[in-house]
Design an enzyme around this catalytic site. Sequence first.
Site, mmCIF file in Angstrom:
data_model
loop_
_atom_site.group_PDB
_atom_site.id
_atom_site.type_symbol
_atom_site.label_atom_id
_atom_site.label_comp_id
_atom_site.label_asym_id
_atom_site.label_seq_id
_atom_site.Cartn_x
_atom_site.Cartn_y
_atom_site.Cartn_z
ATOM 1 C CE LYS A 128 -9.213 -14.132 13.618
ATOM 2 N NZ LYS A 128 -8.183 -13.252 13.075
ATOM 3 C CB ALA A 178 -0.904 -0.006 1.224
ATOM 4 C CB CYS A 216 -18.869 7.801 -18.371
ATOM 5 S SG CYS A 216 -20.361 7.068 -17.688
ATOM 6 C CD GLU A 276 -7.415 -21.636 19.578
ATOM 7 O OE1 GLU A 276 -6.215 -21.816 19.423
ATOM 8 O OE2 GLU A 276 -8.291 -22.408 19.146
HETATM 9 C C1 9MJ Z 1 -5.707 -17.659 15.093
HETATM 10 N N1 9MJ Z 1 -5.515 -16.802 14.124
HETATM 11 O O1 9MJ Z 1 -5.208 -17.490 16.186
HETATM 12 C C2 9MJ Z 1 -7.702 -20.266 13.796
HETATM 13 N N2 9MJ Z 1 -6.521 -18.811 14.829
HETATM 14 O O2 9MJ Z 1 -8.999 -22.127 12.931
HETATM 15 C C3 9MJ Z 1 -6.905 -19.760 15.721
HETATM 16 N N3 9MJ Z 1 -7.030 -19.135 13.649
HETATM 17 C C4 9MJ Z 1 -8.381 -20.975 12.742
HETATM 18 N N4 9MJ Z 1 -7.638 -20.672 15.085
HETATM 19 C C5 9MJ Z 1 -9.539 -22.523 11.750
HETATM 20 N N5 9MJ Z 1 -6.579 -19.740 17.013
HETATM 21 C C6 9MJ Z 1 -9.245 -21.593 10.802
HETATM 22 C C7 9MJ Z 1 -8.503 -20.599 11.441
#
Ligand code: 9MJ
Length: 736
Positions: free
Chosen positions: A160, A76, A464, A158
Site C-alpha cells: 500500500k 497544519a 459555557c 500488493e
Molecule cells: C495503494 N495506496 O497502494 C488501492 N493502493 O484500491 C492500492 N490503493 C486502492 N490499491 C482501491 N495498491 C481503492 C484504493
Amino acid sequence: MSEGRQNGQPQRKGNGAAPDSATKDTGLRPDDEAASAPVAAISEAEARDELARLAAAIAVADTAYHGHDAPEISDAEYDALKGRNAEIEARFPALKRADSPSERVGVAPAEGFGKIRHTRRMLSLSNAFEPGEVAEFDSRIRRYLGLDADTPLRYTAEPKIDGLSLSLRYEGGKLIHAATRGDGETGEDVTANARTIADIPQTLPDAPALLEVRGEVYMRHADFQALNARAAETGGRTFANPRNAAAGSLRQLDPEITRRRPLAFFAYGWGALSAPLAETQMQALERLATLGFTINPLTRLCDGPDAMLDHYRDIEAKRADLGYDIDGVVYKVDDLALQERLGFRSTTPRWALAHKFPAELAWTVLEGIDIQVGRTGALSPVARLRPVNVGGVLVSNATLHNEDYIAGRDSRGEPIRGGRDIRIGDRVQVYRAGDVIPKIADVDISARPADAQPYTFPETCPECGSPAVREPGDSVRRCTGGLICPAQQVERLKHFVSRAAFDIEGLGTKQIEAFFADDQLPIRQPADIFDLAKRDAVNLTKLKNRMGWGETSAANLFRAIDTRRTIPLHRFLFALGIRHVGENAAQLLARHFGSYSALHACLTGPADAALAELTDINGIGPVMAQSLIDAFANPAEREAIDALAAHLTIQDTERPQTEGSAIAGQTLVFTGTLTRMTRAEAKARAEAMGAKVAGSVSAKTDLLVAGEGAGSKATKAEALGVKVIDEDAWLALIGA
Ligand code: 9MJ
C-alpha cells in the site's frame, strides 16, 4: 503544504470534518508540532520575541507559497503558526506588531484548480490491523457470495503506497485529464502537473477507447531527501515526509515546479472503461503494465489468508529497503466478476482490504489534560505531552478518548490496561498509526510521581458552564448547553463550512473563529454567513475596516459564499451537523427523500410516522432517526435550519443507478432460500437498482421473490395480489 494555500487560497481550511466523535473533536492533527510553552506561562519579553519570530516565519511561508519557488509548509504548520500568534496577541494586546500576521489575509488568491467529477467514484479502503482480520475478510466475502470454505478464492496482495491517489483519463489513447481523489466524487484538475511525471504515459498504444487508470503518486526517499537538502540550502522550507512532498508537488499551480519535483506513479486500478481490461485483477495489472504503466513489483497472487499473511510479512521485512514509503498491504479479490458482485459499501469496496502495518510507539510524560468541546457537545480529553518523536513525527498532543478511558475502564465498566488510570505527571505510551490522531496506549505506574492525583473529569462544560451529562450507555459526557454553548456553536460553524459540507472558499476554521468573536460582523449560525454576503457594500467596508480584509479578498469571499447558495441535498443535510448524521447517512436520506421538501414534511409531521419512515431506510437506525426528529422538533434548531434554508436553493437528489432498472422505486420482499446468491447480495443488488427491500409482505409490496421452500409470505402475497417471481425470474430481472 496547505491544500488551500497551495491552490491560491491562503485562508482556506484543511480537511473536511467528520461526524462528531471523541477523536474528531480533539482538533488534533497527527503531525501536530512540538508544543511551545503555554501562552499563559510566558513572560512579556518572551511574548515580544516570539511574536517577532512568528511574523517572520509566516511572512516567509506566504512568500514561499506565493512565489511558487520554494518548498512549502503544511496546512497544519501554517495554521499552528497563525494560531499561536493569535493566542499571544490575545493575551498581550499591547504587543501586537504593526506588521502583525493577524492583520493580513495573505495576498489576493490566485486562480485555483478546476474541478473534475469522477465518472466512477474514487473510494478509499477499509482497514485491518490484526492478522485475524484477514481471515475474517475472507469469511465475510465467502458468506456474501455464498461460497463454502473449500471453494478456491484467490486474492492479489500488493504494497500500500503512502502517497496521493490520482485518476488518469485516456480517450482514444490520449491523456485527457488527471484528477486527485478530492472527496471521492470530485477531485482537482491537476492535468498539467501530471503530464510532467515520467511514469505517466501521455499516449497509450492499443488502449480501450476510454480508460481511466488509477494509482498513487509518490516520492522516493532519495529524491525526497535531495529535495529537502536543496530547500535547506536555499533557505526554503522542508517537507515533513515524502507523502507531503508528493502532495505539495502535485498540487502546484505552476506545472514547471511539479516538473522539477521527482514524482513517481504506481498504477493499481481503474475507473471508467469502454471495454474490460481482463478477467482478473492480476491480469488487469499486467495489461496496465503492457500499456506502459509501472505496477508494483511486489504484487502477488495468493490462494487464501495464509498466503496473504505470508506475503504481508515478506513485504514488511522488505519495507525499510524499498526506497519509498508504504503503510501496509492491500488485498483484492482477484476474480473481477466476483468484485462486480461484491460491489461497494458507502465509501469502500467490499472486495478489498488494507492491512496496515502496526502503529509506532514511544514513551513520554503527560503534562496536562485539556477538555475540548465538540460540535455536538462531546467533552473530549486531550493529552498535552512532553513532545516526543513517534516514528519520525513529533507528537505533543494525543486523544484520551473519554473519562472512562482515563480511569482505566472500557464502556462496559470492564478494566482496560489492567485497570490502571492515567494521571497528570505519568509516563505514558503514545502510539500513532498512519495518519490517525495519536493515542495514549499505556501508562507506567512504576514511574508515577508520589503526588500524582486521580484525574477528575469535569461535570460542567468548561466553555459555557452548563451541566455536562452522560446519557446511560453513552461513553461520552456532553455539554447540555446546545446552541447557547459558544464552543458548540463555533464547532458547528466549522463543520458547516468544511469540505464535505458547504466547502466555502476563503472561510475556514480561523475565519469562522474570527467572525464568531466579532460583534460588528458576527457569524453565529449558518444563516449569518449568507446574510454577510447579502449586505454587500456595508459589509465590505466593515470587513476592510475591522478585520483587515482587502477589497479583493472580501469580494472573493462574498462570491464564494454566493456560489454555495445552490447546494445538493446531501451536502446540506450533512452540513447541519446533526448528531449521528454523517456523510453516508446524508446520502441515504437524500436518495430516499429526493427533495428537501419531502424530507422536511416527514421530519415536521407526526413523530411516529417519521420514525417509521426513517428506520425503513436501509442504513438508518432508530438512534439516528430520533436524532433527526429531535433536531427538527427543537424550536431553536428548527429556526436556525429554516433561516438557513431560506437563503438556499437545495437541489433534489436523483435516485441512484435506476436508469433501465425494472425495479426502481419498488418495494421487494425476499423469502425462501436463494441458491445462486445470498440474501445479503440479493438485497444489495435490489437496493443498488433503486428498490426498497422490506422484511414482510404488505399491501405496499410490489414484488415477492420466492426462493426454495417459500412459505407463508408467498401465500400472503398471493392473497394480496402481489406479484410473485422465482429465483430464475429474479436473476433475469437484474440481468445476472
Ligand atoms: C495503494 N495506496 O497502494 C488501492 N493502493 O484500491 C492500492 N490503493 C486502492 N490499491 C482501491 N495498491 C481503492 C484504493
